[in-house]
Design an enzyme around this catalytic site. Structure first.
Site, PDB file in Angstrom:
ATOM      1  N   LYS A 250      14.715  23.822   3.736  1.00  0.00           N
ATOM      2  CA  LYS A 250      15.831  22.889   3.956  1.00  0.00           C
ATOM      3  C   LYS A 250      16.966  23.213   2.991  1.00  0.00           C
ATOM      4  O   LYS A 250      16.782  23.187   1.775  1.00  0.00           O
ATOM      5  CB  LYS A 250      15.351  21.441   3.737  1.00  0.00           C
ATOM      6  CG  LYS A 250      16.488  20.402   3.739  1.00  0.00           C
ATOM      7  CD  LYS A 250      15.971  18.968   3.633  1.00  0.00           C
ATOM      8  CE  LYS A 250      17.121  17.974   3.462  1.00  0.00           C
ATOM      9  NZ  LYS A 250      16.667  16.572   3.320  1.00  0.00           N
ATOM     10  N   ASP A 255      23.693  15.941   0.210  1.00  0.00           N
ATOM     11  CA  ASP A 255      23.301  14.944   1.202  1.00  0.00           C
ATOM     12  C   ASP A 255      23.936  13.603   0.861  1.00  0.00           C
ATOM     13  O   ASP A 255      23.398  12.843   0.055  1.00  0.00           O
ATOM     14  CB  ASP A 255      21.768  14.824   1.240  1.00  0.00           C
ATOM     15  CG  ASP A 255      21.294  13.834   2.306  1.00  0.00           C
ATOM     16  OD1 ASP A 255      22.141  13.380   3.106  1.00  0.00           O
ATOM     17  OD2 ASP A 255      20.081  13.524   2.322  1.00  0.00           O
ATOM     18  N   LYS A 262      24.574   6.935   1.602  1.00  0.00           N
ATOM     19  CA  LYS A 262      23.581   6.550   0.589  1.00  0.00           C
ATOM     20  C   LYS A 262      24.201   5.588  -0.427  1.00  0.00           C
ATOM     21  O   LYS A 262      25.420   5.478  -0.519  1.00  0.00           O
ATOM     22  CB  LYS A 262      23.109   7.818  -0.155  1.00  0.00           C
ATOM     23  CG  LYS A 262      22.157   8.689   0.637  1.00  0.00           C
ATOM     24  CD  LYS A 262      21.634   9.832  -0.234  1.00  0.00           C
ATOM     25  CE  LYS A 262      20.679  10.733   0.530  1.00  0.00           C
ATOM     26  NZ  LYS A 262      19.401  10.103   0.877  1.00  0.00           N
ATOM     27  N   ASP A 273      19.341  18.796  -2.695  1.00  0.00           N
ATOM     28  CA  ASP A 273      18.728  18.725  -1.366  1.00  0.00           C
ATOM     29  C   ASP A 273      18.624  20.095  -0.673  1.00  0.00           C
ATOM     30  O   ASP A 273      18.241  20.192   0.485  1.00  0.00           O
ATOM     31  CB  ASP A 273      19.526  17.731  -0.499  1.00  0.00           C
ATOM     32  CG  ASP A 273      18.643  16.996   0.499  1.00  0.00           C
ATOM     33  OD1 ASP A 273      17.405  17.006   0.314  1.00  0.00           O
ATOM     34  OD2 ASP A 273      19.185  16.420   1.465  1.00  0.00           O
ATOM     35  N   ASP A 332      21.153   9.891   7.787  1.00  0.00           N
ATOM     36  CA  ASP A 332      20.572  10.326   6.510  1.00  0.00           C
ATOM     37  C   ASP A 332      19.228  11.034   6.704  1.00  0.00           C
ATOM     38  O   ASP A 332      18.708  11.639   5.777  1.00  0.00           O
ATOM     39  CB  ASP A 332      20.424   9.106   5.584  1.00  0.00           C
ATOM     40  CG  ASP A 332      20.226   9.502   4.131  1.00  0.00           C
ATOM     41  OD1 ASP A 332      20.417  10.691   3.814  1.00  0.00           O
ATOM     42  OD2 ASP A 332      19.886   8.616   3.327  1.00  0.00           O
ATOM     43  N   GLU A 334      18.637  13.802   7.990  1.00  0.00           N
ATOM     44  CA  GLU A 334      19.289  15.017   8.489  1.00  0.00           C
ATOM     45  C   GLU A 334      18.456  16.277   8.281  1.00  0.00           C
ATOM     46  O   GLU A 334      18.578  17.239   9.028  1.00  0.00           O
ATOM     47  CB  GLU A 334      20.666  15.180   7.821  1.00  0.00           C
ATOM     48  CG  GLU A 334      20.667  15.856   6.436  1.00  0.00           C
ATOM     49  CD  GLU A 334      19.882  15.118   5.367  1.00  0.00           C
ATOM     50  OE1 GLU A 334      19.696  13.895   5.507  1.00  0.00           O
ATOM     51  OE2 GLU A 334      19.439  15.753   4.396  1.00  0.00           O
ATOM     52  N   ARG A 336      15.263  16.858   8.673  1.00  0.00           N
ATOM     53  CA  ARG A 336      14.355  17.131   9.796  1.00  0.00           C
ATOM     54  C   ARG A 336      15.124  17.695  10.987  1.00  0.00           C
ATOM     55  O   ARG A 336      14.563  18.450  11.777  1.00  0.00           O
ATOM     56  CB  ARG A 336      13.596  15.848  10.159  1.00  0.00           C
ATOM     57  CG  ARG A 336      14.465  14.726  10.633  1.00  0.00           C
ATOM     58  CD  ARG A 336      13.766  13.376  10.582  1.00  0.00           C
ATOM     59  NE  ARG A 336      13.556  12.902   9.211  1.00  0.00           N
ATOM     60  CZ  ARG A 336      12.876  11.818   8.870  1.00  0.00           C
ATOM     61  NH1 ARG A 336      12.346  11.062   9.810  1.00  0.00           N
ATOM     62  NH2 ARG A 336      12.738  11.465   7.608  1.00  0.00           N
TER      63      ARG A 336
END
Ligand code: BES
Ligand code: ZN
Ligand code: ZN
Length: 484
Positions: A250, A255, A262, A273, A332, A334, A336
């Site tokens: 990833k 993020d 967030k 991230d 959020d 994101e 996956r």
């Protein structure tokens, strides 16, 4: 850091030398070897020692006594003691250290040397490129000499130093500001690595992502100034085999959560991230440098999850690379999404024999395991066993969570095939893995959630706070012991 080996028990004036002690430690032996040590306490004093002790000697060498205090795990105990002792040397502004490699116990000198190098190199890592005040910059240890070495361990020493250098480079990339470590920057970093190793790379830019219909990666990246892309690294270390193994990481360079923004506390460290992608990049680099006899792909989707007029929106239904449609119930979740396209592409186009993905995927993983364990999810027992064996060696701990048909029901959509979160918001880490499972059809695959282990909020064990480089040692060990 220059790491060298010396068979002799050689100590000179002004040296800084680290000596391990434990319950089997013979005080008298220390005294014969270090006859110049001024008496500090008695035998019992050394046996009961709980933390690093620096003692003066008559030859003006600084002796650092490093107690092996972690009772349940010999390996961690040596790593930790070496790390604490090297930090003590750092605090005394010593840039060269010698370490007496223990000569008995259940570990060979080769294994002990490996653990000592890990403790010293990983333990003394600092990220101080943004420090401008001289006093706050830690002394760098530039030379580590392993002394009292009786067996041929030069190769092991070189290999371990290589691995640890790459772990620390991985940490540099993860620690770097999000406005510096953008998808463009990481692509350049990868190019630089490729130019110096036997790796090759292919970049799918935004236009190529479009022509490949990688709708999910494009959606997550569409609100950002730096455009999304996916990089495929190839390492061919075994010319006698056609079989490849794929690592997917990833790579969300920041993020923000997207339109489902967030909180202030939740957003502040989100430059981390891309920890999964960094682990993949530096594992491939390590494999190439060590010339591991294995064929590997590194698949790295890179995006920034940004807020903008062009950002993807909650409620949107998007067609993935696999053809399955996904409704975005939370922007959020994101990671996956980009992994779904990367995994499906990996399986369909690269056709590897196995896939392992690394992702800082869920806050729930942190809630469950803290910083201690990475969560692993897989339908393949043999992969789990091998990963767990590698965890035991490297100390990068993993714990399995279950897949179960019941969870698949939780992400069924009303107007789409799948939704990207479960409406009841329970079992977050399992749901993250379950979502990814929909995009791998038949290839043996394991998902590793490193949300807790890739980044520490405070120092622990041999790590200072922030990036740990989790995954590089684990995967190097995994592919070294399963070379094919
Ligand atoms: N990058 C985060 C997960 C994360 C959180 C990593 C904390 C490291 C520390 C991920 O993209 C995310 O935001 N996940 C959401 C999913 C939720 C919306 C279902 C989460 O965990 O809250
Ligand atoms: Zn997120
Ligand atoms: Zn994320």
């Amino acid at each position: 850091m220059k790491v060298s080996v010396n068979a002799a028990f050689s100590l000179n004036k002004n040296d800084t030398v680290i000596f391990f002690v434990d319950e089997t430690f013979e005080y008298r032996q220390l005294l014969t070897k270090l006859s110049f040590v001024r008496t500090v306490g008695d035998e019992k004093f050394f046996k009961d020692l709980k933390s690093t002790l620096v003692i003066p000697s008559t030859i003006n060498a600084d002796i650092i006594i490093a107690p092996l205090t972690v009772k349940d795990n010999k390996r961690n105990s040596i790593r930790k003691a070496a790390s604490d002792a090297a930090r003590a040397a750092q605090n005394y502004k010593k840039s060269s250290i010698k370490v007496v490699v223990p000569e008995k116990g259940e570990l060979s000198q080769k294994e002990s040397a490996h653990l000592i190098i890990e403790g010293v190199m990983i333990g003394t890592y600092t990220f101080d490129k943004y420090k401008t005040v001289e006093d706050s910059i830690k002394t760098k240890i530039t030379s580590l000499e392993l002394i009292n070495v009786h067996s041929a361990i030069e190769d092991e020493v070189k290999t371990t130093a290589r691995i640890c250098t790459n772990v620390n480079l991985c940490r540099d990339l993860v620690n770097e500001s999000a406005d510096v470590a953008t998808p463009d920057f990481i692509e350049k970093e990868i190019k630089h690595i490729v130019s110096k190793t036997r790796l090759t790379m292919k970049v799918l830019n935004e236009r190529q992502l479009k022509s490949n219909k990688m709708g999910l990666i494009l959606a997550v990246g569409q609100g950002a100034r730096y455009k999304p892309r996916m990089i495929v690294l190839t390492y061919k270390g075994n010319s006698t085999s056609k079989e490849f193994h794929a690592l997917v990481g990833k790579g969300v360079t920041f993020d923000s959560g997207g339109l489902d923004l967030k909180t202030a506390a939740g957003i502040v460290d989100m430059r981390m991230d891309m920890g999964g992608s960094a682990a993949v990049i530096y594992t491939l680099k390590t494999a190439a440098e060590l010339e591991l006899k294995v064929n590997l792909y590194g698949v790295i989707p890179l995006v920034e999850n940004a807020i903008d007029a062009e950002s993807y929106k909650p409620g949107d239904v998007i067609t993935s690379y696999s053809g399955k449609t996904v409704q975005i119930l939370n922007t959020d979740a994101e990671g996956r999404l980009i992994l779904a396209d990367a995994l499906a592409y990996t399986e369909k186009v690269l056709k590897p024999a196995s896939i392992i993905d690394f992702a800082t995927l869920t806050g729930a993983c942190l809630t469950t395991f803290g910083w201690e364990y990475a969560a692993v999810l897989s339908s393949n027992d043999s992969m789990i066993e091998k990963i767990s064996a590698s965890s035991d060696v490297t100390g990068e701990k993993t714990w399995r969570l279950p897949f179960d048909q019941v969870y698949d029901q939780k992400i069924k959509g009303d107007i789409s095939d799948i939704i990207n979160i479960s409406s009841d918001r329970k079992a977050g880490t399992i749901i993250g893995g379950t979502f990814l499972k929909q995009f791998v059809e038949k290839t043996p695959w394991t998902h590793i959630d490193i949300a807790g282990t890739a980044w520490y909020d405070q120092a622990a064990g041999i790590y200072i706070k922030h990036a740990t480089g989790f995954g590089v040692r684990l995967m190097t060990e995994y592919f070294s012991s399963n070379q094919k």
